[in-house]
Design an enzyme around this catalytic site. Structure first.
Site, PDB file in Angstrom:
ATOM      1  N   HIS A  84      31.508  79.276 -21.281  1.00 57.08           N
ATOM      2  CA  HIS A  84      32.585  78.328 -20.969  1.00 57.08           C
ATOM      3  C   HIS A  84      33.440  78.753 -19.783  1.00 57.08           C
ATOM      4  CE1 HIS A  84      31.605  76.517 -24.764  1.00 57.08           C
ATOM      5  NE2 HIS A  84      32.092  77.499 -25.506  1.00 57.08           N
ATOM      6  N   HIS A 117      38.478  75.532 -21.040  1.00 55.74           N
ATOM      7  CA  HIS A 117      37.455  74.628 -21.583  1.00 55.74           C
ATOM      8  C   HIS A 117      38.034  73.673 -22.634  1.00 55.74           C
ATOM      9  CE1 HIS A 117      33.672  73.639 -23.906  1.00 55.74           C
ATOM     10  NE2 HIS A 117      33.326  73.387 -22.664  1.00 55.74           N
ATOM     11  N   CYS A 146      26.023  76.440 -33.638  1.00 57.93           N
ATOM     12  CA  CYS A 146      25.009  76.397 -32.582  1.00 57.93           C
ATOM     13  C   CYS A 146      23.575  76.493 -33.107  1.00 57.93           C
ATOM     14  CB  CYS A 146      25.315  77.449 -31.536  1.00 57.93           C
ATOM     15  SG  CYS A 146      26.837  77.031 -30.642  1.00 57.93           S
ATOM     16  N   HIS A 167      36.867  81.743 -25.956  1.00 59.72           N
ATOM     17  CA  HIS A 167      35.718  82.607 -26.246  1.00 59.72           C
ATOM     18  C   HIS A 167      34.636  82.404 -25.195  1.00 59.72           C
ATOM     19  CE1 HIS A 167      34.544  78.734 -27.990  1.00 59.72           C
ATOM     20  NE2 HIS A 167      33.291  79.134 -27.819  1.00 59.72           N
ATOM     21  N   ASP A 212      22.998  82.520 -28.946  1.00 64.39           N
ATOM     22  CA  ASP A 212      24.368  83.059 -28.786  1.00 64.39           C
ATOM     23  C   ASP A 212      24.618  84.416 -29.460  1.00 64.39           C
ATOM     24  OD1 ASP A 212      24.527  80.556 -27.657  1.00 64.39           O
ATOM     25  OD2 ASP A 212      26.167  79.818 -28.891  1.00 64.39           O
ATOM     26  N   LYS A 268      25.054  77.244 -21.894  1.00 64.10           N
ATOM     27  CA  LYS A 268      25.508  75.931 -22.374  1.00 64.10           C
ATOM     28  C   LYS A 268      27.015  75.933 -22.554  1.00 64.10           C
ATOM     29  CE  LYS A 268      24.566  77.279 -27.097  1.00 64.10           C
ATOM     30  NZ  LYS A 268      25.993  77.398 -27.454  1.00 64.10           N
TER      31      LYS A 268
HETATM   32  C1  VGL Z   1      29.658  78.437 -31.380  1.00 62.27           C
HETATM   33  C2  VGL Z   1      31.738  77.689 -31.932  1.00 62.27           C
HETATM   34  C3  VGL Z   1      32.057  77.541 -30.598  1.00 62.27           C
HETATM   35  C4  VGL Z   1      28.331  78.960 -31.844  1.00 62.27           C
HETATM   36  C5  VGL Z   1      29.942  78.285 -30.039  1.00 62.27           C
HETATM   37  O1  VGL Z   1      27.655  79.681 -31.086  1.00 62.27           O
HETATM   38  O2  VGL Z   1      27.958  78.663 -32.996  1.00 62.27           O
HETATM   39  N1  VGL Z   1      30.549  78.132 -32.311  1.00 62.27           N
HETATM   40  N2  VGL Z   1      31.156  77.841 -29.662  1.00 62.27           N
HETATM   41 ZN    ZN Z   2      31.721  77.815 -27.610  1.00 64.88          ZN
END
Ligand code: VGL
Ligand code: ZN
Length: 244
Positions: A87, A91, A190, A120, A47, A145
């Protein structure tokens, strides 16, 4: 000088032996052996998207700092997989989906506790794009994801209902990977969930700490490291990797 008696010959031998032990120990002390990624090692870059970097919708403190570190270690890996949080609008992890709820509160969903986040990484937006400074042309796969409206997914292996696989485990097994090195954002969400699932799937799993940054919500960063240590995830630094 003319002849060496037995005693001095022995002293010479034992001196030589202890010197070489000392030299070896000195080397180990000064420079621990580095980890050399091999053909069965994969770097997972979690991410590293605009949303998690300064100016993004869910910016992780100093999130942008991971990019040069990841760019530096990536050339040492023959196998690199990237992930993208991805997302749909509305979501289940978005606070905006629940009237009266605010970001960073938690809610109970069908599969358990869910932290509510600001909107986000919405599919197709520039916020969801990979950071433009990430420079890993050899990356072979991008796993998206969190694309099901009703299920979040911190882990790149298994969604938050803990039963829907993303397919990454199958991909890595089929490619005969044995070691997984995790980097990216965020350490306590994540990255940690991905590392824990990699370990659970039987991979030797390393998190490269300085190639990650955390959100740290109510002690989540320390809790994540504790859990990873308990499960046998190894915590390393980018300097532990042999480059080139
Ligand atoms: C993440 C919060 C929500 C991450 C993703 O990538 O750690 N954190 N979505
Ligand atoms: Zn997320």
């Amino acid at each position: 000088m003319m002849h060496m008696n037995r005693r001095s010959a022995l002293q010479l031998l034992s001196g030589a032996a202890s010197f070489s032990i000392a030299a070896r120990a000195g080397r180990l002390w000064a420079q621990p052996r580095k980890l050399k990624p091999d053909a069965a090692s994969v770097l997972i870059v979690v991410d590293v998207q605009n949303c998690f970097i300064a100016g993004g919708t869910l910016a992780v403190p100093r999130g942008e700092d991971v990019v040069p570190v990841i760019n530096r270690v990536a050339p040492a890996f023959q196998n690199v997989v990237l992930t993208q949080d991805w997302h749909p609008a509305g979501h289940a992890s978005f606070a905006s989906s629940y009237p009266g709820r605010k970001p960073f509160e938690t809610i109970k969903l069908a599969y358990g506790e869910q932290v509510l986040w600001p909107d986000h990484c919405v599919q197709g937006t520039s916020d969801a794009a990979l950071d433009k400074d990430l420079n890993i042309p050899q990356a072979e796969l991008i796993v998206r994801k969190g694309f099901r409206r009703q299920i979040d997914s911190y882990s790149a292996f298994q969604e938050a209902d803990r039963k829907t696989p993303t397919g990454l485990g199958g991909y890595l097994r089929e490619r005969r990977m044995r070691r997984v090195f995790v980097t990216g954002l965020a350490t306590d969400f994540c990255v940690a969930w991905t590392a824990l699932d990699a370990r659970r799937a039987g991979f030797d799993t390393y998190v490269i700490e300085d190639a990650c940054r955390g959100i740290d919500l109510n002690g989540s960063l320390a809790a994540a490291w504790k859990k990873m240590a308990e499960r046998g995830v190894r915590r390393i630094q980018s300097t532990d990797i042999e480059l080139g």
